[in-house]
Design a protein around this motif. Structure first.
Motif, short mmCIF file in Angstrom:
data_model
loop_
_atom_site.label_atom_id
_atom_site.label_comp_id
_atom_site.label_asym_id
_atom_site.label_seq_id
_atom_site.Cartn_x
_atom_site.Cartn_y
_atom_site.Cartn_z
N ARG A 295 10.48 -10.49 -19.97
CA ARG A 295 9.57 -10.10 -18.90
C ARG A 295 9.46 -8.58 -18.80
O ARG A 295 10.44 -7.87 -19.00
N LEU A 296 8.27 -8.12 -18.46
CA LEU A 296 8.05 -6.70 -18.23
C LEU A 296 8.77 -6.29 -16.95
O LEU A 296 8.65 -6.97 -15.93
N GLY A 297 9.50 -5.16 -17.00
CA GLY A 297 10.25 -4.73 -15.84
C GLY A 297 10.00 -3.31 -15.41
O GLY A 297 10.38 -2.92 -14.31
N GLU A 298 9.37 -2.51 -16.28
CA GLU A 298 9.10 -1.13 -15.89
C GLU A 298 8.00 -0.54 -16.75
O GLU A 298 7.73 -1.02 -17.85
N LEU A 299 7.38 0.49 -16.21
CA LEU A 299 6.31 1.20 -16.88
C LEU A 299 6.50 2.69 -16.63
O LEU A 299 6.75 3.11 -15.50
N PHE A 300 6.40 3.47 -17.69
CA PHE A 300 6.41 4.93 -17.58
C PHE A 300 5.10 5.44 -18.17
O PHE A 300 4.66 4.95 -19.21
N LEU A 301 4.48 6.39 -17.51
CA LEU A 301 3.26 7.02 -18.01
C LEU A 301 3.43 8.53 -18.02
O LEU A 301 3.97 9.10 -17.06
N SER A 302 2.98 9.15 -19.08
CA SER A 302 2.97 10.61 -19.16
C SER A 302 1.71 11.03 -19.90
O SER A 302 1.08 10.23 -20.59
N SER A 303 1.36 12.28 -19.73
CA SER A 303 0.13 12.79 -20.33
C SER A 303 0.44 14.03 -21.15
O SER A 303 1.50 14.64 -21.01
N ASN A 304 -0.51 14.41 -21.97
CA ASN A 304 -0.34 15.63 -22.74
C ASN A 304 -0.59 16.88 -21.89
O ASN A 304 -0.40 17.99 -22.35
N THR B 89 0.96 17.99 -18.85
CA THR B 89 2.00 17.90 -17.84
C THR B 89 1.70 18.80 -16.65
O THR B 89 1.26 19.93 -16.81
N GLY B 90 1.95 18.25 -15.46
CA GLY B 90 1.76 19.02 -14.24
C GLY B 90 0.39 18.94 -13.63
O GLY B 90 0.16 19.47 -12.55
N THR B 91 -0.55 18.26 -14.30
CA THR B 91 -1.89 18.12 -13.73
C THR B 91 -1.88 17.04 -12.65
O THR B 91 -1.04 16.14 -12.67
N PRO B 92 -2.82 17.10 -11.72
CA PRO B 92 -2.86 16.08 -10.68
C PRO B 92 -2.99 14.66 -11.24
O PRO B 92 -2.33 13.74 -10.75
N ILE B 93 -3.83 14.46 -12.25
CA ILE B 93 -4.01 13.10 -12.79
C ILE B 93 -2.73 12.60 -13.44
O ILE B 93 -2.40 11.42 -13.35
N GLU B 94 -1.97 13.49 -14.07
CA GLU B 94 -0.71 13.07 -14.69
C GLU B 94 0.29 12.67 -13.60
O GLU B 94 1.00 11.68 -13.73
N SER B 95 0.32 13.41 -12.51
CA SER B 95 1.21 13.08 -11.39
C SER B 95 0.83 11.74 -10.77
O SER B 95 1.71 10.93 -10.45
N ILE B 96 -0.46 11.50 -10.60
CA ILE B 96 -0.92 10.23 -10.05
C ILE B 96 -0.55 9.07 -10.97
O ILE B 96 -0.07 8.03 -10.51
N ALA B 97 -0.75 9.25 -12.27
CA ALA B 97 -0.40 8.20 -13.24
C ALA B 97 1.09 7.92 -13.22
O ALA B 97 1.52 6.75 -13.23
N ARG B 98 1.90 8.97 -13.19
CA ARG B 98 3.36 8.80 -13.16
C ARG B 98 3.79 8.05 -11.91
O ARG B 98 4.60 7.12 -11.96
N ASP B 99 3.23 8.45 -10.75
CA ASP B 99 3.59 7.79 -9.50
C ASP B 99 3.11 6.34 -9.47
O ASP B 99 3.81 5.46 -8.95
N ALA B 100 1.94 6.07 -10.03
CA ALA B 100 1.44 4.69 -10.09
C ALA B 100 2.37 3.84 -10.96
O ALA B 100 2.65 2.68 -10.63
N ALA B 101 2.87 4.41 -12.04
CA ALA B 101 3.80 3.68 -12.92
C ALA B 101 5.09 3.34 -12.19
O ALA B 101 5.63 2.24 -12.34
N VAL B 102 5.60 4.27 -11.38
CA VAL B 102 6.80 4.00 -10.60
C VAL B 102 6.54 2.87 -9.61
O VAL B 102 7.36 1.96 -9.45
N THR B 103 5.38 2.89 -8.97
CA THR B 103 5.02 1.84 -8.02
C THR B 103 4.94 0.48 -8.70
O THR B 103 5.45 -0.52 -8.18
#
Length: 84
Positions: A35-44, A46-60
């Motif tokens: 079963r899937l249990g976690e997701l991590f997202l990062s972007s090329n 780093t530090g941009t608003p969209i990368e932060s949103i993606a990272r936080d969405a992955a944590v959620t």
């Protein structure tokens, strides 16, 4: 329901994709039963608003999965773009 944490050592898969012209890397972590249990997202970019949103969405998403939510339920509940 209680949170079901993943083992420190677990199977994972990583892949890259492009969304809205931005490159991302996704890493999926799995429970021993597959079963899937976690997701991590990062972007090329780093530090941009969209990368932060993606990272936080992955944590959620990861927390929802660990508290028993089904990935298909999460997927069906998310907002889609104009193309569906």
């Amino acid at each position: 329901m209680m949170r079901q944490r993943l083992k420190n050592r677990r199977r994972c898969e990583s892949f890259q994709f492009i969304h809205a012209g931005m490159a991302f890397t996704a890493t999926l972590g799995f429970y021993s039963d597959g079963r899937l249990g976690e997701l991590f997202l990062s972007s090329n970019k780093t530090g941009t608003p969209i990368e932060s949103i993606a990272r936080d969405a992955a944590v959620t998403v990861s927390l929802a999965l660990q508290f028993g939510a089904d990935i298909e339920t999460i997927r069906a509940s998310l907002t889609r773009d104009h193309d569906g």
